[in-house]
Design an enzyme around this catalytic site. Structure first.
Site, mmCIF file in Angstrom:
data_model
loop_
_atom_site.group_PDB
_atom_site.id
_atom_site.type_symbol
_atom_site.label_atom_id
_atom_site.label_comp_id
_atom_site.label_asym_id
_atom_site.label_seq_id
_atom_site.Cartn_x
_atom_site.Cartn_y
_atom_site.Cartn_z
ATOM 1 N N ARG A 167 0.816 -1.147 -0.003
ATOM 2 C CA ARG A 167 -0.019 -0.010 0.070
ATOM 3 C C ARG A 167 0.956 1.316 0.076
ATOM 4 O O ARG A 167 0.344 2.610 -0.332
ATOM 5 C CB ARG A 167 -1.039 -0.083 0.988
ATOM 6 C CG ARG A 167 -2.220 0.767 0.935
ATOM 7 C CD ARG A 167 -3.347 0.419 2.171
ATOM 8 N NE ARG A 167 -2.527 0.465 3.346
ATOM 9 C CZ ARG A 167 -2.697 -0.367 4.662
ATOM 10 N NH1 ARG A 167 -3.462 -1.340 4.157
ATOM 11 N NH2 ARG A 167 -2.322 0.044 5.761
ATOM 12 N N LYS A 217 -7.748 12.945 -16.460
ATOM 13 C CA LYS A 217 -8.440 13.580 -17.873
ATOM 14 C C LYS A 217 -6.946 13.600 -18.617
ATOM 15 O O LYS A 217 -6.687 12.586 -19.337
ATOM 16 C CB LYS A 217 -8.656 14.939 -17.397
ATOM 17 C CG LYS A 217 -9.519 15.045 -16.090
ATOM 18 C CD LYS A 217 -10.942 14.649 -16.554
ATOM 19 C CE LYS A 217 -11.774 14.635 -15.174
ATOM 20 N NZ LYS A 217 -12.918 13.748 -15.271
ATOM 21 N N ASP A 244 -8.508 23.003 -7.217
ATOM 22 C CA ASP A 244 -8.529 21.996 -8.296
ATOM 23 C C ASP A 244 -8.120 22.462 -9.680
ATOM 24 O O ASP A 244 -8.744 23.480 -10.234
ATOM 25 C CB ASP A 244 -10.073 21.765 -8.255
ATOM 26 C CG ASP A 244 -10.314 20.512 -9.228
ATOM 27 O OD1 ASP A 244 -9.670 20.333 -10.211
ATOM 28 O OD2 ASP A 244 -11.241 19.816 -9.155
ATOM 29 N N TYR A 264 -16.695 21.777 -9.102
ATOM 30 C CA TYR A 264 -17.193 20.418 -9.697
ATOM 31 C C TYR A 264 -18.246 19.814 -8.742
ATOM 32 O O TYR A 264 -18.027 19.977 -7.509
ATOM 33 C CB TYR A 264 -15.989 19.817 -9.692
ATOM 34 C CG TYR A 264 -16.031 18.073 -10.031
ATOM 35 C CD1 TYR A 264 -16.684 17.931 -11.285
ATOM 36 C CD2 TYR A 264 -15.579 17.211 -9.288
ATOM 37 C CE1 TYR A 264 -16.679 16.615 -11.733
ATOM 38 C CE2 TYR A 264 -15.491 15.996 -9.842
ATOM 39 C CZ TYR A 264 -16.224 15.551 -10.909
ATOM 40 O OH TYR A 264 -16.403 14.175 -11.082
#
Ligand SMILES: Cc1ncc(COP(=O)(O)O)c(C=O)c1O
Length: 384
Positions: free
Chosen positions: A53, A203, A178, A106
């Site tokens: 992890r 994206k 963001d 968003y």
């Protein structure tokens, strides 16, 4: 790598293994949950990775690239853009706090604040993205965080980032932006005083609409360390295969971004000349209300913009989207393929002005601009 090095060179050279006799150009993907040690005494060391992890060499390379991209002190990686927002937010807020969120944010950021954070007894005030230095008047005794997004999702308002960062700093409040739209290529918020810049790497960095990923870049060690601890506690690990896909995307993101940016701007300028269009919401077009602010703070734009069409029935708005042949109907952006969605941001109560017609958002891919233009033209002709 020296500060003066151009992004293009950094993207090609950083995060690679040292050359040897026949070594691969890129780090190999290592898949592991358990990591083995020779000696029991090594199990509890803090200076080496102890468990799957905690990442791999590919994750380290990717974090290095994100850190360089934004000029930060470190980057943390997350399994999605939403996780890259919520993880750092949770590392800052505590019950009883108040936070400020741009009304142009968003949607899932908005809903996280309105539901999850509300349950934690954290109050959110939505502020007008164009508030600028006026943000100081909205700050309360218990305000711990200001969330920015510039340009705003769907409606593309540009925020006065330095003014907001300065007001926050004066009161010891953390700022998080963001920065997905600019990919960090055309906006560098950390030198403007922002503390944390996040990316939905899904994206542009993914670039092929086939992987989810996120990253947060920090301007200081203290916030980085706190967010790192929170990420570990929340189990915010990401797959090495996904990390590899994003690292691979990084290598070619610049030319892809530049082409998509140019296509979007050319389409936006053309759409401004069309009678079917009332308004083009793209900050790089000269009649955008925040154009001067955009020119001051950005070095370019992005692949995503919206238009406000002349009034149409709801059915005709859907027909316009359905009749596009080259724009897929789907969420997201930054992939090689163009997308279009209709959207309704009217739930935003604190933005400048209500829109006077239907809103359509275009995400430009790598197709030829002339083909995308013809496609929009033929579809407009079916409804007007
Ligand atoms: C501006 C912005 N931020 C964050 C996200 C969330 O990213 P992800 O889909 O990787 O969770 C998106 C996704 O559309 C976005 O557009």
């Amino acid at each position: 790598m020296k500060n003066k090095t151009e992004l293009a060179t950094k993207f090609a050279h950083l995060g690679r293994p040292p050359a040897g006799l026949g070594t691969s150009v890129s780090h190999p993907v290592t898949r592991a949950s358990t990591l083995l040690f020779e000696k029991a005494e090594d199990l509890y060391r803090n200076d080496i990775r102890g468990y799957g992890r905690h990442g791999t060499a590919v994750h380290d390379a990717l974090a290095e690239l994100f850190t360089e991209l934004e000029g930060g002190v470190g980057a943390l990686l997350y399994p999605s853009g939403v996780a890259a927002l919520t993880g750092p937010i949770l590392s800052i807020v505590k019950p009883g706090d108040h936070i400020l969120l741009t009304d142009s944010a968003y949607g899932p950021t908005r809903s996280f604040c309105q539901t999850f954070l509300k349950r934690m007894n954290i109050e959110t005030t939505f502020y007008n993205p164009r508030v600028g230095a006026g943000i100081a008047e909205l700050i309360k005794e218990n305000t711990s965080l200001i969330l920015l997004e510039s340009p705003g999702s769907l409606t593309f308002e540009i925020q006065d980032i330095p003014a907001i960062a300065q007001a926050a700093k004066a009161r010891g409040i953390t700022t998080l932006i963001d920065n997905t739209w600019s990919a960090g290529i055309t906006l560098s918020p950390l030198p403007m005083g922002i503390n944390i810049s996040i990316h939905a790497a899904t994206k542009y960095f993914g670039g092929h609409s086939d992987v989810m990923y996120g990253a947060a870049v920090f301007a200081d060690r203290a916030r980085y360390k706190k967010a790192q601890q929170t990420a570990k506690q929340l189990g915010n690990a990401s797959s090495p295969d996904d990390a590899y896909q994003i690292l691979r995307g990084f290598r070619s993101v610049l030319p892809r971004f530049r082409q998509q940016e140019a296509t979007a701007l050319a389409l936006a300028k053309w759409l401004m000349t069309r009678d079917e269009v009332q308004q083009v919401l793209h900050p790089a077009v000269t009649d955008h209300p925040d154009h001067e602010l955009w020119k001051r703070d950005f070095t370019g734009s992005g692949c995503l913009f919206s238009v406000v069409l002349q009034p149409l029935t709801d059915a005709d708005v859907l027909k316009f989207i359905d009749n596009l042949n080259l724009f897929g109907i789907g969420y997201s952006y930054g992939g090689f393929e163009s997308l279009a969605i209709h959207c309704d941001p009217q739930l935003r109560r604190n933005c400048a002005a209500p829109l006077r017609g239907p809103l359509v958002r275009f995400a430009c891919g790598l197709e030829a601009m002339s083909d995308l233009k013809s496609d929009i033209e033929q579809s407009l002709a079916t409804v007007f």
